[in-house]
Design a protein around this motif. Structure first.
Motif, PDB file in Angstrom:
ATOM      1  N   ASP A   1       0.833  -1.202   0.000  1.00 48.73           N
ATOM      2  CA  ASP A   1       0.000   0.000   0.000  1.00 48.73           C
ATOM      3  C   ASP A   1       0.866   1.250   0.000  1.00 48.73           C
ATOM      4  OD1 ASP A   1      -2.321   1.468   0.046  1.00 48.73           O
ATOM      5  OD2 ASP A   1      -2.490   1.457   2.225  1.00 48.73           O
ATOM      6  N   ASP A   2       1.896   1.271   0.827  1.00 48.35           N
ATOM      7  CA  ASP A   2       2.786   2.426   0.872  1.00 48.35           C
ATOM      8  C   ASP A   2       3.493   2.641  -0.464  1.00 48.35           C
ATOM      9  OD1 ASP A   2       2.096   2.886   3.481  1.00 48.35           O
ATOM     10  OD2 ASP A   2       3.818   1.814   4.336  1.00 48.35           O
ATOM     11  N   ARG A   3       3.983   1.543  -1.030  1.00 44.94           N
ATOM     12  CA  ARG A   3       4.716   1.678  -2.296  1.00 44.94           C
ATOM     13  C   ARG A   3       3.791   2.100  -3.435  1.00 44.94           C
ATOM     14  NH1 ARG A   3       8.958  -3.486  -2.217  1.00 44.94           N
ATOM     15  NH2 ARG A   3      10.021  -2.880  -0.272  1.00 44.94           N
ATOM     16  N   ILE A   4       2.599   1.506  -3.471  1.00 46.09           N
ATOM     17  CA  ILE A   4       1.658   1.845  -4.545  1.00 46.09           C
ATOM     18  C   ILE A   4       1.206   3.293  -4.415  1.00 46.09           C
ATOM     19  CG2 ILE A   4      -0.669   1.385  -5.424  1.00 46.09           C
ATOM     20  CD1 ILE A   4      -0.166  -1.571  -4.936  1.00 46.09           C
TER      21      ILE A   4
ATOM     22  N   VAL B   1       3.982   5.347  -5.780  1.00 45.43           N
ATOM     23  CA  VAL B   1       4.042   5.244  -7.242  1.00 45.43           C
ATOM     24  C   VAL B   1       2.884   6.000  -7.888  1.00 45.43           C
ATOM     25  CG1 VAL B   1       3.870   3.639  -9.176  1.00 45.43           C
ATOM     26  CG2 VAL B   1       5.320   3.078  -7.223  1.00 45.43           C
ATOM     27  N   VAL B   2       1.661   5.834  -7.326  1.00 46.55           N
ATOM     28  CA  VAL B   2       0.484   6.514  -7.883  1.00 46.55           C
ATOM     29  C   VAL B   2       0.632   8.028  -7.774  1.00 46.55           C
ATOM     30  CG1 VAL B   2      -1.983   6.917  -7.536  1.00 46.55           C
ATOM     31  CG2 VAL B   2      -1.101   4.588  -7.513  1.00 46.55           C
ATOM     32  N   CYS B   3       1.153   8.487  -6.640  1.00 50.93           N
ATOM     33  CA  CYS B   3       1.363   9.925  -6.467  1.00 50.93           C
ATOM     34  C   CYS B   3       2.340  10.458  -7.508  1.00 50.93           C
ATOM     35  CB  CYS B   3       1.864  10.203  -5.055  1.00 50.93           C
ATOM     36  SG  CYS B   3       2.084  11.960  -4.681  1.00 50.93           S
ATOM     37  N   GLN B   4       3.438   9.726  -7.695  1.00 46.40           N
ATOM     38  CA  GLN B   4       4.417  10.145  -8.696  1.00 46.40           C
ATOM     39  C   GLN B   4       3.822  10.094 -10.099  1.00 46.40           C
ATOM     40  OE1 GLN B   4       7.711   7.499  -8.042  1.00 46.40           O
ATOM     41  NE2 GLN B   4       8.478   8.635  -6.259  1.00 46.40           N
TER      42      GLN B   4
END
Length: 596
Positions: free
Chosen positions: A239-242, A245-248
């Motif tokens: 969840d943290d990584r996604i 990634v989604v924010c970027q």
């Protein structure tokens, strides 16, 4: 191969083991009880035989056989036991059920044979005499150490079978109850084992569906608990990584979407990785369909393909100007550069597309306007210059020549002034078309079209060209008849000029797709596709030499365009080189806003 839930893999196994165990226990218990009952009956029959052993021995030894038979019947009746006395040679002396004289030799009976050997004999078989299964126990009768006979006691084993049947029923009922309880316990155990796995499966599916904030319940068992905790930690990290990634990605997409320039990324194999909306619009591509396709499939432009190929092969930035042809010609300033990953390795090419079409068109319009105005002004200016030089060379001293030359200078000056005024009028017409209210009235279209055809009849007759008019008498529209007539005259005049002698021209008007279309069709030389987008510009000529020869100024189609705009409509053209052209004025059914 179909997969089954773990519950239905564990539960049937437990249930089968329980049922097999119950069946084995039931079978063993039934066999043991039957053996026990038969042993008890054997002991009972042996005891009964031993009770009457001495009395029968004394009677046999004294030869009183009649008394033996009476004793057998009396004791057999009292004890409900069949008693039979047999001599060593097999003859029956007494029997509690039958007449001894009528009975066959019993010497071959297995229990009798064993008793005659000096040991008690036991046998279970079906009795033909009594028509039932019987258990026989025979013991030898000895007198003075000599076997003088055999006494045999017997009972029907149906009593044993009846007793065993009752016991079997009770065992079966007990086994059924135990089986039901075992089935319930097995189901409970199976569900207890499979439920945590089922919950983890549901949780994993939710994780796969994107619900990474969901957390699995941690079971009590050590193994299941550790697995649930590991999956919860995995979901939290994912969840943290996604989210990162989604924010970027959202930031990058926002930047790309807001860019006016088109951005196109391809991999090392020249397959489209990504493109923004501006690039899709410029290249006429679908954002989803283009991804994964090769640049040769996605974009049918050899210049852009060559630029990408050179960028990848030379591994350096390349900048070129390319032209995209289609429904509208686009001029692009394209810059290709190497696309690198986080480690700096080359993974493809990045292409930035800058649309300079409007700038190019403005430059082209400026050049054409200057060229056309210069051409139109050149003739009177040259004449004026020549006359002035003649006057300076001495003609001014001759009053008669001076007056003649000055008159010509004045005439050329008037012509020059008229050209300037015409240009100003054209500009004013464009401005009035955009801002002023045009007076329109509900009129029959056919009247305006007939007037335009009649105005061109003489010119058409000179080339033996037939003009056909096709318009419904009842077709009406909100128009300015003189303006529409002028527009149609310009189109017919243009069609006559570019048609060969003996051909025909069709003028038609009809209501189609919520608008009225007025079209002029010729069968002349046609127009190439590259000229169509600019055909209605001022002073634009497809064939400048032929246009001047025919006396055209390059303003006719521009006037048609502005008349169509004044009616709230538009103008279009379809043309095939060598087959002719169709010019169409599109008029709205309702009066446009700002038009009376």
């Amino acid at each position: 191969m179909s997969r089954r839930r773990m519950l239905w893999q564990l539960y049937p196994s437990y249930l089968l083991i329980t049922l097999v165990a119950l069946m084995a226990i039931t079978w063993y218990a039934s066999r043991s009880l039957r053996r026990f009952y038969l042993e008890q009956v054997t002991s009972d029959l042996k005891a009964r035989a031993q009770l009457i052993e001495k009395r029968i021995t004394i009677l046999l030894a004294s030869g009183n056989t009649a008394q033996v038979d009476l004793l057998c019947k009396e004791l057999g009746h009292k004890t409900a036991t069949r008693i039979t006395v047999i001599r060593p040679e097999g003859g029956v002396v007494g029997d509690s059920e039958e007449d001894p004289t009528q009975m066959e030799n019993h010497g071959h009976r297995p229990e009798i044979a064993e008793a005659l050997l000096g040991v008690p004999g036991v046998s279970t078989r079906y009795s033909n005499t009594l028509q039932k299964s019987m258990m026989y126990v025979a013991i030898p009768l000895t007198f003075d150490n000599e076997i003088v006979g055999v006494v045999r006691t017997s009972l029907p084993i149906t009593s044993v079978d009846d007793a065993m049947r009752g016991v079997s029923v009770r065992i079966a009922l007990g086994g059924l109850v135990i089986a039901v309880l075992a089935a319930l316990v097995s189901l409970w155990v199976s569900r207890r084992i499979s439920r945590p796995l089922e919950e983890m499966r549901i949780g994993a599916e939710r994780f796969a569906g994107g619900a990474l904030d969901y957390r699995l319940a941690v079971p009590n068992s050590e193994e299941m608990g550790r697995l649930a905790e590991a999956m919860n930690q995995m979901a939290a990290r994912l969840d943290d990584r996604i989210r990162t990634v989604v924010c970027q990605r959202n930031e990058q997409e926002a930047i790309l979407v807001s860019m006016v320039e088109g951005v196109l990324a391809v991999d090392a194999n020249e397959r489209v990785i990504s493109l923004n909306a501006a690039a899709a619009r410029l290249l006429d591509l679908s954002l989803d369909d283009a991804k994964g396709r090769s640049i040769q499939e996605a974009v049918r432009n050899t210049e852009l393909q060559a630029l990408i190929t050179q960028t990848l092969s030379k591994q350096r930035s390349i900048e070129e100007a390319i032209v995209l042809t289609g429904a509208e010609e686009l001029y692009l300033q394209v810059r290709g550069t190497i696309l690198k990953d986080a480690q700096g390795a080359s993974i493809g090419a990045l292409v930035v597309l800058n649309d300079v079409t409007r700038i190019r068109k403005l430059e082209s319009l400026r050049r054409d306007f200057v060229a056309n105005v210069s051409h139109e002004l050149k003739t009177p200016i040259t004449s004026i210059k020549g006359f002035v030089e003649t006057l300076l060379d001495g003609a001014l001293k001759n009053p008669e020549n001076a007056e003649r030359f000055l008159t010509k200078v004045a005439r050329q000056t008037d012509r020059l002034n008229q050209i300037v005024e015409d240009l100003m009028d054209l500009s004013r017409i464009e401005k009035d078309t955009e801002q002023a209210e045009i007076q329109l009235e509900e009129s029959h279209l056919k009247e305006a079209l007939e007037a335009a055809v009649q105005a061109c009849e003489v010119q058409a007759s000179a080339k033996a060209i037939r003009i056909d008019l096709n318009c419904n008498d009842a077709l009406r529209a909100k128009i300015n008849p003189p303006m529409l007539e002028q527009a149609v005259i310009n189109l017919i005049d243009n069609a006559i000029n570019y048609s060969e002698a003996g051909q025909s021209i069709e003028v038609a008007a009809a209501e189609q797709e919520s608008e009225i279309r007025v079209s002029v069709r010729d069968h002349g030389c046609g127009i190439s596709q590259e000229h169509l987008p600019r055909l209605f510009e001022r002073f634009y000529r497809v064939d400048k030499g032929r246009s001047r020869e025919l006396g055209g100024t390059g303003l006719g189609l521009a006037i048609v365009k502005h008349i169509a705009l004044a009616h709230g409509g538009r103008v279009s053209v379809e043309s095939v080189p060598g087959k002719g052209s169709v010019f169409t004025i599109h008029l709205p059914l309702r009066s446009p806003k700002g038009v009376v």
